[in-house]
Design a protein around this motif. Structure first.
Motif, PDB file in Angstrom:
ATOM      1  N   SER A  57      -3.952  -3.100   4.158  1.00 14.36           N
ATOM      2  CA  SER A  57      -3.539  -2.436   5.331  1.00 14.36           C
ATOM      3  C   SER A  57      -2.681  -1.325   4.740  1.00 14.36           C
ATOM      4  N   THR A  58      -2.765  -0.811   5.773  1.00 15.67           N
ATOM      5  CA  THR A  58      -1.155   0.066   5.590  1.00 15.67           C
ATOM      6  C   THR A  58       0.380   0.014   6.213  1.00 15.67           C
ATOM      7  N   ASN A  59      -0.056  -0.933   7.312  1.00 17.12           N
ATOM      8  CA  ASN A  59       0.450  -1.497   7.939  1.00 17.12           C
ATOM      9  C   ASN A  59       1.021  -3.175   7.988  1.00 17.12           C
ATOM     10  N   ASP A  60       1.048  -3.257   7.218  1.00 19.96           N
ATOM     11  CA  ASP A  60       1.571  -4.975   7.611  1.00 19.96           C
ATOM     12  C   ASP A  60       3.080  -5.313   7.377  1.00 19.96           C
ATOM     13  N   SER A  61       3.228  -5.723   8.049  1.00 18.21           N
ATOM     14  CA  SER A  61       4.553  -6.337   8.283  1.00 18.21           C
ATOM     15  C   SER A  61       4.491  -7.412   8.347  1.00 18.21           C
ATOM     16  N   ALA A  93      -1.164   5.680  10.877  1.00 17.17           N
ATOM     17  CA  ALA A  93      -0.948   5.445   9.884  1.00 17.17           C
ATOM     18  C   ALA A  93      -2.216   7.044   9.222  1.00 17.17           C
ATOM     19  N   GLY A  94      -1.572   7.724   7.701  1.00 17.25           N
ATOM     20  CA  GLY A  94      -2.481   8.428   8.246  1.00 17.25           C
ATOM     21  C   GLY A  94      -2.338  10.314   9.021  1.00 17.25           C
ATOM     22  N   THR A  95      -0.907   9.865   9.857  1.00 17.50           N
ATOM     23  CA  THR A  95      -0.487  11.110  10.474  1.00 17.50           C
ATOM     24  C   THR A  95       1.290  12.265  10.123  1.00 17.50           C
ATOM     25  N   GLY A  96       1.216  12.359   8.705  1.00 19.07           N
ATOM     26  CA  GLY A  96       2.038  12.427   9.024  1.00 19.07           C
ATOM     27  C   GLY A  96       3.516  12.368   8.914  1.00 19.07           C
ATOM     28  N   ALA A  97       4.010  13.725   9.597  1.00 19.66           N
ATOM     29  CA  ALA A  97       5.527  13.881  10.231  1.00 19.66           C
ATOM     30  C   ALA A  97       5.249  13.896  11.121  1.00 19.66           C
ATOM     31  N   GLN A  98       4.457  13.744  12.002  1.00 14.16           N
ATOM     32  CA  GLN A  98       4.249  13.723  13.675  1.00 14.16           C
ATOM     33  C   GLN A  98       4.421  12.651  13.837  1.00 14.16           C
ATOM     34  N   GLY A  99       3.101  11.740  12.878  1.00 16.94           N
ATOM     35  CA  GLY A  99       3.676  10.123  12.464  1.00 16.94           C
ATOM     36  C   GLY A  99       4.745   9.634  12.754  1.00 16.94           C
ATOM     37  N   LEU A 100       6.341  10.100  12.247  1.00 14.76           N
ATOM     38  CA  LEU A 100       7.177  10.335  11.429  1.00 14.76           C
ATOM     39  C   LEU A 100       8.447   9.984  12.604  1.00 14.76           C
ATOM     40  N   ASN A 145       0.536  -1.471  -0.324  1.00 15.19           N
ATOM     41  CA  ASN A 145      -0.172   0.116   0.449  1.00 15.19           C
ATOM     42  C   ASN A 145       1.181   0.950  -0.064  1.00 15.19           C
ATOM     43  N   ARG A 146       0.625   1.868  -0.915  1.00 14.40           N
ATOM     44  CA  ARG A 146       1.452   3.367  -1.176  1.00 14.40           C
ATOM     45  C   ARG A 146       1.029   3.879   0.403  1.00 14.40           C
ATOM     46  N   PHE A 147      -0.117   4.131   0.741  1.00  9.81           N
ATOM     47  CA  PHE A 147      -0.039   4.564   1.826  1.00  9.81           C
ATOM     48  C   PHE A 147       0.271   4.387   2.948  1.00  9.81           C
ATOM     49  N   CYS A 148       1.738   3.754   2.878  1.00 10.63           N
ATOM     50  CA  CYS A 148       1.684   3.383   3.953  1.00 10.63           C
ATOM     51  C   CYS A 148       2.167   3.871   5.704  1.00 10.63           C
ATOM     52  N   ALA A 149       2.234   3.562   6.486  1.00 10.63           N
ATOM     53  CA  ALA A 149       2.366   3.803   8.082  1.00 10.63           C
ATOM     54  C   ALA A 149       3.431   4.276   8.498  1.00 10.63           C
ATOM     55  N   ALA A 150       3.677   5.029   9.295  1.00  5.28           N
ATOM     56  CA  ALA A 150       4.847   6.055   9.300  1.00  5.28           C
ATOM     57  C   ALA A 150       5.593   4.669  10.099  1.00  5.28           C
ATOM     58  N   PRO A 151       4.917   3.333  11.068  1.00  9.61           N
ATOM     59  CA  PRO A 151       6.286   2.567  11.160  1.00  9.61           C
ATOM     60  C   PRO A 151       6.756   1.548  10.742  1.00  9.61           C
ATOM     61  N   VAL A 152       5.999   0.986   9.084  1.00 10.53           N
ATOM     62  CA  VAL A 152       6.824   0.731   7.939  1.00 10.53           C
ATOM     63  C   VAL A 152       7.589   1.613   7.531  1.00 10.53           C
ATOM     64  N   GLN A 153       7.592   2.731   7.242  1.00  8.16           N
ATOM     65  CA  GLN A 153       8.120   3.702   6.046  1.00  8.16           C
ATOM     66  C   GLN A 153       9.453   3.745   7.359  1.00  8.16           C
ATOM     67  N   ILE A 154       9.553   3.590   8.995  1.00  7.32           N
ATOM     68  CA  ILE A 154      10.220   3.410   9.389  1.00  7.32           C
ATOM     69  C   ILE A 154      11.275   2.261   9.607  1.00  7.32           C
ATOM     70  N   CYS A 155      10.722   1.168  10.087  1.00  7.97           N
ATOM     71  CA  CYS A 155      11.310  -0.051   9.659  1.00  7.97           C
ATOM     72  C   CYS A 155      11.683  -0.169   7.905  1.00  7.97           C
ATOM     73  N   ARG A 156      11.465   0.343   7.255  1.00 12.08           N
ATOM     74  CA  ARG A 156      12.316  -0.264   5.749  1.00 12.08           C
ATOM     75  C   ARG A 156      13.262   0.299   6.189  1.00 12.08           C
ATOM     76  N   GLU A 157      13.790   1.885   6.356  1.00 12.41           N
ATOM     77  CA  GLU A 157      14.876   2.581   6.669  1.00 12.41           C
ATOM     78  C   GLU A 157      15.702   1.830   7.215  1.00 12.41           C
ATOM     79  N   HIS A 158      15.768   1.432   8.483  1.00  8.18           N
ATOM     80  CA  HIS A 158      16.580   0.616   9.151  1.00  8.18           C
ATOM     81  C   HIS A 158      17.237  -0.633   9.173  1.00  8.18           C
ATOM     82  N   LEU A 159      15.941  -0.890   8.180  1.00  2.39           N
ATOM     83  CA  LEU A 159      16.756  -2.151   7.784  1.00  2.39           C
ATOM     84  C   LEU A 159      17.753  -2.175   6.463  1.00  2.39           C
ATOM     85  N   HIS A 160      17.696  -1.048   5.953  1.00  2.00           N
ATOM     86  CA  HIS A 160      18.210  -0.416   4.655  1.00  2.00           C
ATOM     87  C   HIS A 160      19.207  -0.200   5.513  1.00  2.00           C
ATOM     88  N   ASN A 161      19.526   0.424   6.586  1.00  2.00           N
ATOM     89  CA  ASN A 161      21.199   0.866   6.939  1.00  2.00           C
ATOM     90  C   ASN A 161      21.458  -0.357   7.124  1.00  2.00           C
TER      91      ASN A 161
END
Length: 409
Positions: free
Chosen positions: A231-235, A86-93, A54-70
Motif C-alpha cells: 500500500s501507499t499508507n502503511d505505518s 494518497a495520489g493527491t499531489g501538492a493539495q494532499g500535502l 511504496n515509492r508512491f507514498c501518501a501525503a501523511p506518510v511524507q509528513i510523518c517522516r518529515e516531522h520525525l526527522h526533525n
C-alpha cells in the motif's frame, strides 16, 4: 468472520500511562461511523516509526517522516479513515499539514509535533474541513481507557477491531504494553494498508527507539501477506512514555531488557496475526515455514513465493490437495542453485514430498484432512543450510473478489 480470532474484552487492554485516545465521527466518507481518532502523548514521550516502501507514498506518510526527522518531541497523532490522502499531489500535502496545524493549535504545541495518518480510498481529495471540525469532539473524548474505541476508529474493511496488550515487571515496576492495528486487504511485506500503534510506559533510551521499531516491524508486520499488494499508507508507530518508574533501558543486554523486547514483539505479532486472520474473505490462517536455507533471506524469498501464489491460496480455500502448486512456487522463488532433490514438504504432520518427489506414504485424503482445518502450517525443507524463516498469510476466496470489486461503493 475472522479465523480463530476471539472477541476482544476492552477491560483486558491495559492503559498506558502518558497515552490517551479520543475518537469521534467526522463524516469523512460515511455518516455514523467512527472515523477520526487522536492519540495524545504526555510531554517527554519517545516516538519512532516505520513506513511503507511504496515509492508512491501518501501525503501523511511524507509528513510523518518529515516531522520525525526533525527530532521534535511528538505530542499527538491524528488518524482518519475513509480517505487515504494518497495520489493527491501538492493539495494532499497541504491538507495533511492543515490537519497538523489545526490539532497543534488546539493542543498549544507546534504542528511539527503532530503526526498525521490516513487510510481509505486513494486519489480522492481529503475532506480536511470535516476532519478539522471533528477535532474538538475527538479531544473531548480523550481517555486512557479508550484503546478499544481507538481500534474501532481506525477500521476500514476490517470486520473486527484489532488490539492486544501485555503486562510485565521491569526493575520491580509494572510495565504496560498495548497496541491496536487495522488492515484486511492490500497487505504484503514491507508493511501494507495497515496502521499499527504500539505504546508502552517503559523507559527506553530514545536512541534505541528507531532500531527497535524496525526490529519489531520486521518480526511481525513485515512477515504477513494477504494479496501481495504493497500500500501507499502503511505505518507502524512505537511509543515509549517513560512513566513506569524503572531505570531506563539503555541496552538490550540484561534479561529484563530482553523480557521487555520479547513482550513488545509478542504484542506486535498478535496485532499482525489479527490482520491476517481478518484478511478480506479469509477462511484459513496459514503459517509458511521454510527451514534449511543458506540464509534467512532466501527462506523468506521462498515463503513469500508460496504465500503470494494465487494457485496455492485458492487451493487452500477449496481444501484441494493440489500440492504440486506449492513445489512449483518453491521452484520459481528465484534460488538459482536450488537442488530439487533435497526438497521436503509437510502439511502439519503429513509428510507430502521427500527428496523432491511424492512421499511413498502420502495419501491425498491425509492432505485434504489438514487442508480442511482453519489453521494450517506449510513446512518446506530446502536442505541447503541452517537458516529458517516464517511468513503468515491466508487463503484467497470468492469473498475477497467481491469486497475489492465493491470497495468504492
Amino acid at each position: 468472520m475472522p479465523v480463530n480470532f476471539p472477541p476482544i474484552d476492552p477491560s483486558e487492554l491495559h492503559p498506558v500511562s502518558g497515552v490517551r485516545w479520543g475518537v469521534t465521527e467526522a463524516g469523512v466518507r460515511k455518516a455514523q461511523r467512527k472515523d477520526l481518532s487522536v492519540m495524545l502523548l504526555d510531554d517527554g514521550a519517545s516516538v519512532a516509526g516505520v513506513f511503507t516502501r511504496n515509492r508512491f507514498c501518501a501525503a501523511p506518510v511524507q509528513i510523518c517522516r518529515e516531522h520525525l526527522h526533525n527530532g521534535q518531541v511528538i505530542r499527538a497523532l491524528v488518524i482518519n479513515t475513509g480517505n487515504a490522502n494518497a495520489g493527491t499531489g501538492a493539495q494532499g500535502l497541504a491538507h495533511a499539514r492543515q490537519t497538523c496545524e489545526a490539532l497543534a493549535a488546539l493542543l498549544h504545541c507546534q504542528p511539527q509535533q503532530v503526526l498525521p495518518f490516513s487510510t481509505g480510498v486513494i486519489m480522492e481529495p481529503l475532506p480536511v474541513q470535516r476532519i478539522v471540525a471533528g477535532l474538538p469532539a475527538a479531544l473531548a473524548d480523550a481517555a486512557d481507557s479508550n484503546w478499544y474505541r481507538a481500534a474501532q476508529g481506525i477500521m476500514t474493511t476490517d470486520t473486527v477491531p484489532k488490539a492486544a496488550s501485555a503486562r510485565i515487571q521491569v526493575g520491580g515496576k509494572t510495565v504496560n504494553i498495548t497496541g491496536i492495528s487495522k488492515g484486511a486487504g492490500m497487505i504484503r511485506p514491507n508493511m501494507a494498508t495497515m496502521l499499527g500503534f504500539l505504546a508502552t510506559d517503559a523507559a527506553i533510551d530514545p536512541a534505541l527507539m528507531q532500531d527497535l521499531a524496525r526490529e519489531l516491524a520486521d518480526g511481525s508486520f513485515n512477515r504477513i501477506t494477504i494479496d501481495g499488494d504493497t500500500s501507499t499508507n502503511d505505518s507502524f508507530v512505537l511509543v515509549a512514555t517513560h512513566q513506569a518508574g524503572h531505570a531506563p533501558v539503555t541496552a538490550w543486554t540484561s534479561s529484563e531488557a530482553q523480557t521487555l523486547k520479547a513482550a513488545l514483539m509478542q504484542v506486535a505479532r498478535q496485532l499482525a496475526h489479527a490482520i491476517v486472520r481478518d484478511g478480506e474473505g479469509a477462511t484459513k490462517f496459514l503459517t509458511i515455514q521454510v527451514d534449511g536455507g543458506a540464509s534467512a533471506a532466501e527462506c523468506r524469498q521462498v515463503a513469500y513465493a508460496i504465500a503470494h501464489s494465487p494457485l496455492v491460496k485458492t487451493a487452500m480455500f477449496a481444501s484441494d490437495p493440489n500440492l504440486g502448486r506449492i513445489l512449483a512456487a518453491v521452484g520459481y522463488a528465484g534460488i538459482e542453485d536450488l537442488d530439487q532433490g533435497l526438497i521436503e514438504l509437510h502439511l502439519d504432520d503429513v509428510h507430502v514430498a521427500t527428496r523432491g518427489g511424492r512421499h511413498p506414504a502420502y495419501r491425498e485424503e491425509d492432505g485434504q484432512r489438514v487442508m480442511k482445518q482453519a489453521e494450517i502450517t506449510v513446512r518446506i525443507g530446502l536442505g541447503r543450510g541452517p537458516c529458517s524463516d516464517t511468513v503468515w498469510t491466508c487463503d484467497l476466496s470468492h469473498e475477497y473478489v467481491s469486497i475489492n470489486a465493491d470497495y468504492r461503493s
